[in-house]
Design a protein around this motif. Structure first.
Motif, PDB file in Angstrom:
ATOM      1  N   GLN A  22      -6.156  12.232  -1.993  1.00 23.34           N
ATOM      2  CA  GLN A  22      -7.534  12.674  -1.796  1.00 23.34           C
ATOM      3  C   GLN A  22      -7.886  13.875  -2.669  1.00 23.34           C
ATOM      4  N   GLY A  23      -6.888  14.512  -3.231  1.00 23.76           N
ATOM      5  CA  GLY A  23      -7.127  15.656  -4.102  1.00 23.76           C
ATOM      6  C   GLY A  23      -7.027  16.978  -3.370  1.00 23.76           C
ATOM      7  N   THR A  24      -6.636  18.002  -4.109  1.00 20.53           N
ATOM      8  CA  THR A  24      -6.571  19.353  -3.557  1.00 20.53           C
ATOM      9  C   THR A  24      -7.165  20.316  -4.581  1.00 20.53           C
ATOM     10  N   GLN A  25      -8.003  21.221  -4.119  1.00 21.17           N
ATOM     11  CA  GLN A  25      -8.713  22.124  -5.014  1.00 21.17           C
ATOM     12  C   GLN A  25      -7.815  23.287  -5.425  1.00 21.17           C
ATOM     13  N   VAL A  26      -7.790  23.548  -6.730  1.00 21.79           N
ATOM     14  CA  VAL A  26      -7.119  24.724  -7.276  1.00 21.79           C
ATOM     15  C   VAL A  26      -8.173  25.558  -8.001  1.00 21.79           C
ATOM     16  N   THR A  27      -8.307  26.793  -7.592  1.00 20.97           N
ATOM     17  CA  THR A  27      -9.275  27.692  -8.213  1.00 20.97           C
ATOM     18  C   THR A  27      -8.543  28.933  -8.697  1.00 20.97           C
ATOM     19  N   VAL A  28      -8.702  29.223  -9.984  1.00 16.25           N
ATOM     20  CA  VAL A  28      -8.050  30.385 -10.582  1.00 16.25           C
ATOM     21  C   VAL A  28      -9.134  31.372 -10.994  1.00 16.25           C
ATOM     22  N   SER A  29      -9.107  32.533 -10.414  1.00 13.72           N
ATOM     23  CA  SER A  29     -10.112  33.545 -10.728  1.00 13.72           C
ATOM     24  C   SER A  29      -9.649  34.399 -11.907  1.00 13.72           C
ATOM     25  N   PRO A  30     -10.601  34.919 -12.697  1.00 14.09           N
ATOM     26  CA  PRO A  30     -10.241  35.722 -13.880  1.00 14.09           C
ATOM     27  C   PRO A  30      -9.509  36.998 -13.495  1.00 14.09           C
ATOM     28  N   GLN A  62       0.839  -1.197   0.000  1.00 16.63           N
ATOM     29  CA  GLN A  62       0.000   0.000   0.000  1.00 16.63           C
ATOM     30  C   GLN A  62       0.872   1.245   0.000  1.00 16.63           C
ATOM     31  N   VAL A  63       0.428   2.224  -0.718  1.00 16.86           N
ATOM     32  CA  VAL A  63       1.082   3.531  -0.749  1.00 16.86           C
ATOM     33  C   VAL A  63       0.037   4.571  -0.378  1.00 16.86           C
ATOM     34  N   GLN A  64       0.383   5.418   0.550  1.00 17.62           N
ATOM     35  CA  GLN A  64      -0.517   6.504   0.939  1.00 17.62           C
ATOM     36  C   GLN A  64       0.029   7.818   0.370  1.00 17.62           C
ATOM     37  N   LEU A  65      -0.879   8.617  -0.167  1.00 17.36           N
ATOM     38  CA  LEU A  65      -0.503   9.882  -0.794  1.00 17.36           C
ATOM     39  C   LEU A  65      -1.318  11.006  -0.180  1.00 17.36           C
ATOM     40  N   VAL A  66      -0.641  12.089   0.146  1.00 21.34           N
ATOM     41  CA  VAL A  66      -1.323  13.246   0.716  1.00 21.34           C
ATOM     42  C   VAL A  66      -0.898  14.490  -0.053  1.00 21.34           C
ATOM     43  N   GLU A  67      -1.873  15.122  -0.701  1.00 18.52           N
ATOM     44  CA  GLU A  67      -1.595  16.352  -1.452  1.00 18.52           C
ATOM     45  C   GLU A  67      -1.812  17.576  -0.568  1.00 18.52           C
ATOM     46  N   SER A  68      -1.118  18.625  -0.905  1.00 15.84           N
ATOM     47  CA  SER A  68      -1.322  19.911  -0.244  1.00 15.84           C
ATOM     48  C   SER A  68      -0.901  21.019  -1.192  1.00 15.84           C
ATOM     49  N   GLY A  69      -1.273  22.241  -0.851  1.00 17.70           N
ATOM     50  CA  GLY A  69      -0.816  23.390  -1.618  1.00 17.70           C
ATOM     51  C   GLY A  69      -1.849  24.029  -2.511  1.00 17.70           C
ATOM     52  N   GLY A  70      -3.031  23.447  -2.606  1.00 14.04           N
ATOM     53  CA  GLY A  70      -4.064  24.061  -3.428  1.00 14.04           C
ATOM     54  C   GLY A  70      -4.591  25.340  -2.798  1.00 14.04           C
ATOM     55  N   GLY A  71      -5.432  26.039  -3.553  1.00 12.28           N
ATOM     56  CA  GLY A  71      -6.013  27.262  -3.040  1.00 12.28           C
ATOM     57  C   GLY A  71      -6.599  28.105  -4.141  1.00 12.28           C
ATOM     58  N   LEU A  72      -6.884  29.353  -3.786  1.00 19.64           N
ATOM     59  CA  LEU A  72      -7.450  30.322  -4.715  1.00 19.64           C
ATOM     60  C   LEU A  72      -6.360  31.294  -5.148  1.00 19.64           C
ATOM     61  N   VAL A  73      -6.247  31.506  -6.444  1.00 28.44           N
ATOM     62  CA  VAL A  73      -5.225  32.409  -6.975  1.00 28.44           C
ATOM     63  C   VAL A  73      -5.802  33.153  -8.169  1.00 28.44           C
ATOM     64  N   GLN A  74      -5.287  34.334  -8.408  1.00 27.36           N
ATOM     65  CA  GLN A  74      -5.741  35.092  -9.573  1.00 27.36           C
ATOM     66  C   GLN A  74      -5.066  34.606 -10.837  1.00 27.36           C
ATOM     67  N   SER A  75      -5.715  34.856 -11.953  1.00 25.17           N
ATOM     68  CA  SER A  75      -5.138  34.491 -13.250  1.00 25.17           C
ATOM     69  C   SER A  75      -3.744  35.105 -13.388  1.00 25.17           C
ATOM     70  N   GLY A  76      -2.803  34.276 -13.853  1.00 24.01           N
ATOM     71  CA  GLY A  76      -1.419  34.708 -13.967  1.00 24.01           C
ATOM     72  C   GLY A  76      -0.573  34.392 -12.759  1.00 24.01           C
ATOM     73  N   GLY A  77      -1.210  33.968 -11.681  1.00 31.28           N
ATOM     74  CA  GLY A  77      -0.495  33.653 -10.455  1.00 31.28           C
ATOM     75  C   GLY A  77       0.122  32.268 -10.456  1.00 31.28           C
ATOM     76  N   SER A  78       0.678  31.901  -9.312  1.00 35.68           N
ATOM     77  CA  SER A  78       1.384  30.628  -9.171  1.00 35.68           C
ATOM     78  C   SER A  78       0.941  29.894  -7.911  1.00 35.68           C
ATOM     79  N   LEU A  79       1.042  28.586  -7.976  1.00 32.78           N
ATOM     80  CA  LEU A  79       0.838  27.717  -6.827  1.00 32.78           C
ATOM     81  C   LEU A  79       1.816  26.563  -6.927  1.00 32.78           C
ATOM     82  N   ARG A  80       2.146  26.008  -5.777  1.00 27.67           N
ATOM     83  CA  ARG A  80       3.003  24.821  -5.755  1.00 27.67           C
ATOM     84  C   ARG A  80       2.279  23.734  -4.977  1.00 27.67           C
TER      85      ARG A  80
END
Length: 125
Positions: A117-125, A1-19
């Motif tokens: 489990q997934g992490t939400q990334v939202t990019v606003s215009p 078994q392999v367990q995976l945990v994502e992090s780092g998602g969030g809300l960012v404006q268009s042109g921005g960056s996330l890791r």
């Protein structure tokens, strides 16, 4: 078994960056390929980027080439997805996944055995 945990998602404006980060634990020695996928509402899960764990070969979907970079830290059993020049169409839930059979990076999500489990990334215009 392999367990995976994502992090780092969030809300960012268009042109921005996330890791995004994906920390693996458990039987990580069986992780030949690690991939990032994303799924937007009403759409199929799609391949974003992948990396061969041992030699570091990478592959990207055309729509992220030049904007996203996948990398790994073997000592930390962690894979990263640096996302630059984000666009509203990049909005989705991002998942990391492990493929244990074979060393080829595959774009078909059905080739991967373990998922975070997934992490939400939202990019606003």
């Amino acid at each position: 078994q392999v367990q995976l945990v994502e992090s780092g998602g969030g809300l960012v404006q268009s042109g921005g960056s996330l890791r995004l980060s994906c920390a693996a634990s458990g039987r990580t020695f069986s992780s030949n390929v690690m991939g990032w996928f994303r799924q937007a509402p009403g759409k199929e899960r799609e391949f974003v980027a992948g990396i061969n764990w041992s030699v570091g070969i990478t592959d990207y979907a055309d729509f992220v080439k030049g904007r996203f970079t996948i990398s790994r830290d073997n000592a930390e059993n962690t894979v990263y997805l640096q996302m630059n020049s984000l666009k509203p169409e990049d909005t989705a839930v991002y998942y990391c996944a492990v493929k244990t059979l074979g060393r080829m990076i595959r774009v078909d999500y059905r080739s991967y055995d373990y998922w975070g489990q997934g992490t939400q990334v939202t990019v606003s215009p």
